[in-house]
Design a protein around this motif. Structure first.
Motif, PDB file in Angstrom:
ATOM      1  N   ARG A  75      34.111  39.430  53.332  1.00 19.94           N
ATOM      2  CA  ARG A  75      35.150  39.704  52.342  1.00 19.94           C
ATOM      3  C   ARG A  75      35.397  38.470  51.470  1.00 19.94           C
ATOM      4  NH1 ARG A  75      37.848  44.462  53.489  1.00 19.94           N
ATOM      5  NH2 ARG A  75      39.749  43.824  52.403  1.00 19.94           N
ATOM      6  N   ARG A  76      35.373  37.294  52.085  1.00 23.76           N
ATOM      7  CA  ARG A  76      35.565  36.065  51.307  1.00 23.76           C
ATOM      8  C   ARG A  76      34.399  35.871  50.328  1.00 23.76           C
ATOM      9  NH1 ARG A  76      36.524  34.054  56.477  1.00 23.76           N
ATOM     10  NH2 ARG A  76      34.826  32.516  56.407  1.00 23.76           N
ATOM     11  N   ALA A  77      33.174  36.137  50.797  1.00 22.20           N
ATOM     12  CA  ALA A  77      32.000  35.970  49.934  1.00 22.20           C
ATOM     13  C   ALA A  77      32.034  36.940  48.761  1.00 22.20           C
ATOM     14  CB  ALA A  77      30.727  36.162  50.752  1.00 22.20           C
ATOM     15  N   VAL A  78      32.395  38.184  49.014  1.00 22.08           N
ATOM     16  CA  VAL A  78      32.478  39.167  47.934  1.00 22.08           C
ATOM     17  C   VAL A  78      33.569  38.773  46.939  1.00 22.08           C
ATOM     18  CG1 VAL A  78      33.085  41.559  47.378  1.00 22.08           C
ATOM     19  CG2 VAL A  78      31.501  41.070  49.256  1.00 22.08           C
ATOM     20  N   GLY A  79      34.703  38.316  47.451  1.00 22.44           N
ATOM     21  CA  GLY A  79      35.781  37.886  46.562  1.00 22.44           C
ATOM     22  C   GLY A  79      35.340  36.768  45.636  1.00 22.44           C
ATOM     23  N   LEU A  80      34.600  35.788  46.176  1.00 25.45           N
ATOM     24  CA  LEU A  80      34.136  34.673  45.354  1.00 25.45           C
ATOM     25  C   LEU A  80      33.038  35.106  44.383  1.00 25.45           C
ATOM     26  CD1 LEU A  80      34.061  31.767  47.961  1.00 25.45           C
ATOM     27  CD2 LEU A  80      35.695  32.122  46.105  1.00 25.45           C
ATOM     28  N   ALA A  81      32.189  36.041  44.821  1.00 25.33           N
ATOM     29  CA  ALA A  81      31.143  36.532  43.929  1.00 25.33           C
ATOM     30  C   ALA A  81      31.740  37.214  42.703  1.00 25.33           C
ATOM     31  CB  ALA A  81      30.228  37.493  44.681  1.00 25.33           C
ATOM     32  N   ILE A  82      32.834  37.904  42.890  1.00 30.55           N
ATOM     33  CA  ILE A  82      33.508  38.540  41.745  1.00 30.55           C
ATOM     34  C   ILE A  82      34.229  37.487  40.911  1.00 30.55           C
ATOM     35  CG2 ILE A  82      35.219  40.260  41.034  1.00 30.55           C
ATOM     36  CD1 ILE A  82      34.717  41.605  43.804  1.00 30.55           C
TER      37      ILE A  82
ATOM     38  N   GLU B  31      40.595  31.814  34.273  1.00 32.11           N
ATOM     39  CA  GLU B  31      39.719  30.680  34.567  1.00 32.11           C
ATOM     40  C   GLU B  31      40.339  29.718  35.577  1.00 32.11           C
ATOM     41  OE1 GLU B  31      36.997  27.389  32.181  1.00 32.11           O
ATOM     42  OE2 GLU B  31      38.507  28.558  31.110  1.00 32.11           O
ATOM     43  N   ALA B  32      41.593  29.338  35.371  1.00 29.09           N
ATOM     44  CA  ALA B  32      42.232  28.376  36.275  1.00 29.09           C
ATOM     45  C   ALA B  32      42.339  28.936  37.693  1.00 29.09           C
ATOM     46  CB  ALA B  32      43.609  28.005  35.742  1.00 29.09           C
ATOM     47  N   GLU B  33      42.753  30.189  37.803  1.00 23.04           N
ATOM     48  CA  GLU B  33      42.931  30.789  39.128  1.00 23.04           C
ATOM     49  C   GLU B  33      41.606  30.932  39.867  1.00 23.04           C
ATOM     50  OE1 GLU B  33      44.066  31.856  36.297  1.00 23.04           O
ATOM     51  OE2 GLU B  33      46.163  32.503  36.421  1.00 23.04           O
ATOM     52  N   THR B  34      40.561  31.376  39.148  1.00 23.90           N
ATOM     53  CA  THR B  34      39.271  31.550  39.811  1.00 23.90           C
ATOM     54  C   THR B  34      38.636  30.207  40.150  1.00 23.90           C
ATOM     55  OG1 THR B  34      38.249  31.823  37.621  1.00 23.90           O
ATOM     56  CG2 THR B  34      38.801  33.825  38.850  1.00 23.90           C
ATOM     57  N   HIS B  35      38.877  29.194  39.319  1.00 21.45           N
ATOM     58  CA  HIS B  35      38.386  27.861  39.656  1.00 21.45           C
ATOM     59  C   HIS B  35      38.949  27.408  41.001  1.00 21.45           C
ATOM     60  CE1 HIS B  35      36.973  26.269  35.500  1.00 21.45           C
ATOM     61  NE2 HIS B  35      35.940  26.519  36.287  1.00 21.45           N
TER      62      HIS B  35
END
Length: 287
Positions: A60-67, A84-88
Motif C-alpha cells: 500500500r505504501r509503494a502504490v501510494g508513492l507510485a501515484i 507538489e509540496a505535499e507529494t515531495h
C-alpha cells in the motif's frame, strides 16, 4: 486486447482504480491503473494516497508513492503537476522506508519531481547491491541539476549492469548539456563499452558537445550495419566531413531499412551538407 484494457481502465472510478493497482501491483495491469490515477489529482485522492503512504503494509505504501510521484490535474485543459509540496514530503519520507519496493517507488517519483533534499539519499542508493535500484537511481539523477548528481551519473556509467550504464550514459550525454572534462572523459570511455546501447549513447553525447575527436570513428561506423545512434550523432555533430560517408550510405540503403531510418539518414545528410561552404563563396569572401 491491451488497448482495450487501457480504455477500460480509463472509465474506472478512483476507488476501483486503487483496488486494481493494489491487487495487480507487480503486473502491467496494476501499473496501468496507477497511470490512470496520475491524471486524477484532487484533494480526495491526495488524502487517500497520504493514508496509503502511512499504511503498515508495504504494498500500500509503494502504490501510494507510485501515484504521488506523477500526480497531476487539469488546469485550463492542460495537465499540470498537482500538490507538489505535499507529494515531495511523501516521497522524501519514502526514501527511508524499510521495504525495498517502497524505496524504489520513492526514487522513481523523485525522478519525475526532483527535490534537492533527496540527492544525498539517491547517491547512497546508487551503491545498492540491487541492480534494479541502481538503475532507478540512474534514471532519477538524470533529472537533477546538482553537481553531485553528475558525479553520481559518472560513477553509474561504469556500473557492472549494462542497463545501468546505458541510462547513466544517456543521462550524462543527452538529458543534460553540461560540458566538463569529467563528463567528456566518461563518455569517451564508454565509446568502447561491450554493450551497443552504451556505446551509442556515449557517441551521441559527445556529438552533441561537438567533440571533433569522434569524427573518424563515426565515419568508420557509418556502414549499412549502423544503428540510429550513428545517424543521430552525425546530425548532432553537423560536420561536412560526414557528407561523403552519409551519401554512400544512402546509396547503399538495403530494402530492410524502414522509412523512419531513412528519414533520420536524410536529416543527418542535410544537416552535415548545410555546413559545407561552396568553393565560389570561399573565393568571393577572400577577395
Amino acid at each position: 486486447m491491451k488497448r482495450l484494457a487501457r480504455n477500460r481502465l480509463k472509465s474506472f472510478s478512483v476507488d476501483r482504480l486503487l483496488r486494481h493497482a493494489l491487487r495487480h501491483w507487480h503486473a502491467d495491469d496494476g501499473w496501468r491503473a496507477v497511470q490512470a490515477l496520475h491524471v486524477r489529482g484532487s484533494p480526495q485522492l491526495l488524502a487517500t494516497i497520504t493514508a496509503l503512504c502511512t499504511s503498515l503494509r508495504a504494498r500500500r505504501r509503494a502504490v501510494g508513492l507510485a501515484i504521488a510521484g506523477q500526480l497531476m490535474h487539469k488546469v485550463q485543459g492542460q495537465l499540470a503537476m498537482y500538490a507538489e509540496a505535499e507529494t515531495h514530503q511523501l516521497l522524501l519520507h519514502g526514501l527511508s522506508d524499510p521495504h525495498h519496493d517502497v524505496v524504489r517507488a520513492a526514487v522513481a517519483g523523485l525522478g519525475h519531481r526532483p527535490h534537492a533534499a533527496s540527492v544525498e539519499a539517491l547517491l547512497r542508493l546508487s551503491a545498492s547491491p540491487d541492480s534494479q535500484m541502481r538503475w532507478q537511481v540512474a534514471v532519477a539523477l538524470g533529472s537533477y541539476e546538482e553537481p553531485e548528481a553528475i558525479e553520481g551519473l559518472i560513477r553509474l556509467a561504469t556500473d557492472p549492469s549494462a542497463e545501468v550504464r546505458d541510462w547513466a550514459t544517456f543521462g550524462l550525454g543527452s538529458l543534460r548539456m553540461d560540458d566538463t572534462p569529467a563528463i567528456r572523459a566518461a563518455l569517451r570511455r564508454n565509446l568502447d563499452d561491450p554493450d551497443i546501447d552504451v556505446r551509442g549513447e556515449a557517441l551521441v553525447g559527445l556529438a552533441r558537445r561537438r567533440d571533433e575527436g569522434i569524427v573518424e570513428r563515426l565515419i568508420g561506423l557509418l556502414t549499412p550495419e549502423c544503428h540510429m545512434y550513428e545517424l543521430d550523432a552525425a546530425e548532432a555533430l553537423a560536420d561536412p566531413r560526414l557528407v561523403e560517408p552519409l551519401q554512400a550510405l544512402s546509396q547503399a540503403t538495403p530494402r530492410s531499412w524502414n522509412a523512419v531510418w531513412q528519414a533520420r539518414l536524410d536529416e543527418a545528410l542535410a544537416t552535415c551538407a548545410s555546413q559545407s561552404v561552396p568553393v565560389a563563396t570561399e573565393r568571393s569572401s577572400a577577395s
